[in-house]
Design an enzyme around this catalytic site. Structure first.
Site, PDB file in Angstrom:
ATOM      1  N   SER A 142      -1.475   9.683  10.723  1.00  0.00           N
ATOM      2  CA  SER A 142      -1.673   8.253  10.928  1.00  0.00           C
ATOM      3  C   SER A 142      -1.119   7.893  12.306  1.00  0.00           C
ATOM      4  O   SER A 142       0.034   8.182  12.606  1.00  0.00           O
ATOM      5  CB  SER A 142      -0.929   7.478   9.833  1.00  0.00           C
ATOM      6  OG  SER A 142      -0.995   6.090  10.065  1.00  0.00           O
ATOM      7  N   LYS A 168      -6.240   9.076  11.296  1.00  0.00           N
ATOM      8  CA  LYS A 168      -6.262   7.669  10.853  1.00  0.00           C
ATOM      9  C   LYS A 168      -5.695   6.832  11.984  1.00  0.00           C
ATOM     10  O   LYS A 168      -4.601   7.108  12.492  1.00  0.00           O
ATOM     11  CB  LYS A 168      -5.416   7.529   9.590  1.00  0.00           C
ATOM     12  CG  LYS A 168      -5.022   6.108   9.225  1.00  0.00           C
ATOM     13  CD  LYS A 168      -4.528   6.052   7.790  1.00  0.00           C
ATOM     14  CE  LYS A 168      -3.350   5.127   7.620  1.00  0.00           C
ATOM     15  NZ  LYS A 168      -2.844   5.139   6.230  1.00  0.00           N
ATOM     16  N   LEU A 169      -6.460   5.809  12.367  1.00  0.00           N
ATOM     17  CA  LEU A 169      -6.046   4.933  13.455  1.00  0.00           C
ATOM     18  C   LEU A 169      -5.768   3.544  12.913  1.00  0.00           C
ATOM     19  O   LEU A 169      -6.587   2.970  12.194  1.00  0.00           O
ATOM     20  CB  LEU A 169      -7.162   4.852  14.507  1.00  0.00           C
ATOM     21  CG  LEU A 169      -7.524   6.185  15.166  1.00  0.00           C
ATOM     22  CD1 LEU A 169      -8.916   6.108  15.770  1.00  0.00           C
ATOM     23  CD2 LEU A 169      -6.491   6.554  16.216  1.00  0.00           C
ATOM     24  N   LYS A 170      -4.621   3.011  13.262  1.00  0.00           N
ATOM     25  CA  LYS A 170      -4.308   1.645  12.864  1.00  0.00           C
ATOM     26  C   LYS A 170      -5.139   0.707  13.733  1.00  0.00           C
ATOM     27  O   LYS A 170      -5.264   0.928  14.949  1.00  0.00           O
ATOM     28  CB  LYS A 170      -2.818   1.371  13.075  1.00  0.00           C
ATOM     29  CG  LYS A 170      -1.920   2.204  12.160  1.00  0.00           C
ATOM     30  CD  LYS A 170      -2.044   1.758  10.712  1.00  0.00           C
ATOM     31  CE  LYS A 170      -1.049   2.494   9.831  1.00  0.00           C
ATOM     32  NZ  LYS A 170      -1.098   2.021   8.439  1.00  0.00           N
ATOM     33  N   ASP A 195      -7.201   1.966   9.508  1.00  0.00           N
ATOM     34  CA  ASP A 195      -6.355   1.267   8.530  1.00  0.00           C
ATOM     35  C   ASP A 195      -5.946  -0.076   9.120  1.00  0.00           C
ATOM     36  O   ASP A 195      -5.291  -0.121  10.167  1.00  0.00           O
ATOM     37  CB  ASP A 195      -5.107   2.104   8.196  1.00  0.00           C
ATOM     38  CG  ASP A 195      -4.244   1.470   7.100  1.00  0.00           C
ATOM     39  OD1 ASP A 195      -4.599   0.375   6.597  1.00  0.00           O
ATOM     40  OD2 ASP A 195      -3.206   2.070   6.742  1.00  0.00           O
ATOM     41  N   GLU A 220      -9.408   1.427   5.586  1.00  0.00           N
ATOM     42  CA  GLU A 220      -8.344   1.196   4.606  1.00  0.00           C
ATOM     43  C   GLU A 220      -7.858  -0.254   4.646  1.00  0.00           C
ATOM     44  O   GLU A 220      -7.575  -0.780   5.728  1.00  0.00           O
ATOM     45  CB  GLU A 220      -7.199   2.170   4.919  1.00  0.00           C
ATOM     46  CG  GLU A 220      -6.043   2.145   3.937  1.00  0.00           C
ATOM     47  CD  GLU A 220      -5.013   3.230   4.278  1.00  0.00           C
ATOM     48  OE1 GLU A 220      -5.369   4.204   4.957  1.00  0.00           O
ATOM     49  OE2 GLU A 220      -3.850   3.077   3.864  1.00  0.00           O
ATOM     50  N   ASP A 245      -5.168   0.352  -0.406  1.00  0.00           N
ATOM     51  CA  ASP A 245      -3.766   0.785  -0.309  1.00  0.00           C
ATOM     52  C   ASP A 245      -2.914  -0.331  -0.933  1.00  0.00           C
ATOM     53  O   ASP A 245      -2.658  -0.320  -2.144  1.00  0.00           O
ATOM     54  CB  ASP A 245      -3.418   1.055   1.170  1.00  0.00           C
ATOM     55  CG  ASP A 245      -1.956   1.391   1.422  1.00  0.00           C
ATOM     56  OD1 ASP A 245      -1.169   1.414   0.466  1.00  0.00           O
ATOM     57  OD2 ASP A 245      -1.580   1.625   2.599  1.00  0.00           O
ATOM     58  N   LYS A 269       0.242   6.016  -3.194  1.00  0.00           N
ATOM     59  CA  LYS A 269       1.631   6.217  -2.784  1.00  0.00           C
ATOM     60  C   LYS A 269       2.480   5.989  -4.027  1.00  0.00           C
ATOM     61  O   LYS A 269       2.418   4.907  -4.622  1.00  0.00           O
ATOM     62  CB  LYS A 269       2.032   5.195  -1.710  1.00  0.00           C
ATOM     63  CG  LYS A 269       1.253   5.284  -0.409  1.00  0.00           C
ATOM     64  CD  LYS A 269       1.565   4.103   0.500  1.00  0.00           C
ATOM     65  CE  LYS A 269       0.811   4.217   1.822  1.00  0.00           C
ATOM     66  NZ  LYS A 269       0.874   2.956   2.604  1.00  0.00           N
ATOM     67  N   GLY A 297       1.408   7.766   3.111  1.00  0.00           N
ATOM     68  CA  GLY A 297       2.744   8.062   3.611  1.00  0.00           C
ATOM     69  C   GLY A 297       3.461   6.779   3.989  1.00  0.00           C
ATOM     70  O   GLY A 297       2.822   5.758   4.268  1.00  0.00           O
ATOM     71  N   LEU A 299       6.404   6.949   6.185  1.00  0.00           N
ATOM     72  CA  LEU A 299       7.402   7.405   7.160  1.00  0.00           C
ATOM     73  C   LEU A 299       8.629   7.972   6.444  1.00  0.00           C
ATOM     74  O   LEU A 299       9.773   7.733   6.826  1.00  0.00           O
ATOM     75  CB  LEU A 299       7.805   6.253   8.103  1.00  0.00           C
ATOM     76  CG  LEU A 299       6.846   5.907   9.254  1.00  0.00           C
ATOM     77  CD1 LEU A 299       5.423   5.665   8.804  1.00  0.00           C
ATOM     78  CD2 LEU A 299       7.335   4.742  10.078  1.00  0.00           C
TER      79      LEU A 299
HETATM   80  C1  NPQ Z   1      -0.026   2.655   5.480  1.00  0.00           C
HETATM   81  N1  NPQ Z   1       1.718   4.176   6.377  1.00  0.00           N
HETATM   82  O1  NPQ Z   1      -0.743   3.548   5.099  1.00  0.00           O
HETATM   83  C2  NPQ Z   1       1.423   2.875   5.864  1.00  0.00           C
HETATM   84  C3  NPQ Z   1       1.957   1.756   6.608  1.00  0.00           C
HETATM   85  C4  NPQ Z   1       3.417   1.727   6.830  1.00  0.00           C
HETATM   86  C5  NPQ Z   1       1.703   6.282   7.571  1.00  0.00           C
HETATM   87  O2  NPQ Z   1       0.231   4.582   8.022  1.00  0.00           O
HETATM   88  C6  NPQ Z   1       8.361   0.965   6.852  1.00  0.00           C
HETATM   89  C7  NPQ Z   1       7.882   0.407   5.695  1.00  0.00           C
HETATM   90  C8  NPQ Z   1       7.507   1.585   7.690  1.00  0.00           C
HETATM   91  C9  NPQ Z   1       6.542   0.455   5.405  1.00  0.00           C
HETATM   92  C10 NPQ Z   1       5.236   2.246   8.246  1.00  0.00           C
HETATM   93  C11 NPQ Z   1       1.135   4.933   7.353  1.00  0.00           C
HETATM   94  C12 NPQ Z   1       6.150   1.644   7.401  1.00  0.00           C
HETATM   95  C13 NPQ Z   1       5.658   1.070   6.249  1.00  0.00           C
HETATM   96  C14 NPQ Z   1       3.904   2.277   7.945  1.00  0.00           C
HETATM   97  C15 NPQ Z   1       4.300   1.136   5.975  1.00  0.00           C
HETATM   98  O3  NPQ Z   1      -0.488   1.533   5.489  1.00  0.00           O
HETATM   99 MG    MG Z   2      -2.382   1.819   4.598  1.00  0.00          MG
END
Ligand code: NPQ
Ligand code: MG
Length: 377
Positions: A142, A168-170, A195, A220, A245, A269, A297, A299
């Protein structure tokens, strides 16, 4: 749970808060993280110890839970419900806090510690306890929102060279079509997904429909964290499969999403749905409906990362997850052997008892910012 586990008593419980700096800031549509603050639960009893990690963040931005809130609910309600009370197995212990409404991430942290403790007591891996079937997991990565498109493309290239199998790109409103086009032009064959972390509304349907031409695996959580109806309306207007999600916090949510056709894919998750044991039911229900599942995930340190790999080994998990290696996020993890990505983009599921990782106690002490014993311990 497939295996029989022995009677287990929690004699001592401790809550620990750690802060692990991130190698690089991680930016999503809801904000930028530079450090991972994590609440850990440590349990002991019947000569076995267990540890669990809470997914809650510092701020209630991804979900309504926070690290500070989790500490309170663990101290006041969840851990006292099980301390000193024998139960047949971790599922029986988890029933003792079922009356607590919400606080899924706090419950999941306690449940992870119980499963780790039970696994240590019985010499069984978490994977075996959950009914996992795979020894290796296909990994994706991600990637947060970067300062420029050029920087994003460089980052993608680096992760592909390491072997990651999907990117995966935010994204966020105004940073979506240009992003997808640039990545598609440079990496035409790479499995790519976006996402949005709930950043859009149905007003943005034109931009979301414009993404259809890029052959994305999925988008996502485009819409609000609790809006299954609008996700259904959107899925009716775009070809890109919607992956949920934030919207799915329980089996009930998932059943509603399936019935409403609010999406087609589930990011699962354990923290978000209240634990690893509830996750077994969600992945089975998704599979029965024809929804592919993958492991998200948060983090996690190596502790939560081990649990992610174990749950990702269940049969319903058919797509690469956000199960990246320790060095994706951290200079030095809290486990003695960090999780490493093989050059084929897979990672090994731990096979040892419980979570199957050894905590680096020196590192743990170094990053601890708070700790307290719970109850009579
Ligand atoms: C997601 N994770 O899928 C989350 C978003 C995310 C790896 O993209 C602290 C608490 C840090 C919640 C970082 C990934 C976070 C967090 C990312 C949620 O949407
Ligand atoms: Mg997500």
């Amino acid at each position: 749970m497939t295996s029989e586990l022995p009677l287990l008593t929690v004699e001592r419980a401790r809550i620990r808060v750690v802060e692990l700096p991130l190698l690089a800031p991680f930016t999503t549509s809801f904000g930028t993280q530079t450090v991972r603050r994590a609440v850990l639960v440590e349990l002991e009893g019947d000569g076995a110890a267990g540890i669990g990690e809470c997914a809650a963040g510092i701020e209630p931005a991804y979900s309504s839970e926070t690290a500070a809130g989790a500490v309170e609910v663990l101290r006041e309600y969840i851990l006292p419900a099980v301390l000193g009370k024998p139960a047949a197995d971790p599922r029986g212990q988890a029933r003792r806090w079922a009356w607590v409404r919400g606080h899924n991430m706090a419950k999941a942290a306690a449940e992870m510690a119980l499963l780790d403790q039970a696994g240590h007591a019985a010499g069984i891996s978490l994977k075996a306890m959950l009914g996992g079937v795979k020894d290796r997991i296909e990994c994706g990565v991600s990637i947060g929102i970067q300062a420029s498109l050029g920087a994003t493309l460089e980052t993608v290239e680096g992760f592909l060279e390491q072997g990651y199998r999907r990117i995966k790109l935010k994204c966020k409103p105004g940073y979506d079509v240009t992003l997808a086009r640039a990545v598609r032009e440079r990496f035409p064959e790479t499995p790519v997904m976006l996402d949005a972390n709930s950043a859009y509304t149905l007003q943005d349907v034109a931009a979301l429909r414009a993404l259809d031409e890029f052959g994305l695996m999925m988008i996502e959580q485009p819409l609000a964290h609790d809006d299954l109806l609008d996700h259904a309306a959107l899925q009716g207007q775009i070809r890109t499969p919607i992956c949920l999600d934030e919207s799915i916090e329980s089996l009930t949510d998932l059943r509603a999403a399936i019935a409403l056709r609010s999406g087609q894919i589930l990011n699962l998750k354990a923290g978000r749905v209240g634990g690893l044991l509830p996750s077994i039911d969600l992945q089975a229900t998704a599979a029965a409906a024809g929804w592919p599942v993958w492991c998200g995930g948060m983090l996690e340190t190596g502790i939560g990362r081990a649990a992610n790999l174990a749950v990702a080994s269940l049969p319903g998990f058919t797509l690469p997850g956000d199960t990246s290696a320790s060095d994706r996020y951290f200079e030095r993890d809290v486990i003695t052997e960090p999780f490493r990505l093989a050059s084929d983009g897979t990672m090994a599921v731990p096979q040892g008892p419980g979570l199957g990782v050894d905590v680096d106690r020196e590192r743990l002490e170094q990053i601890t910012v708070h700790q307290e014993n719970v109850g009579r311990s």
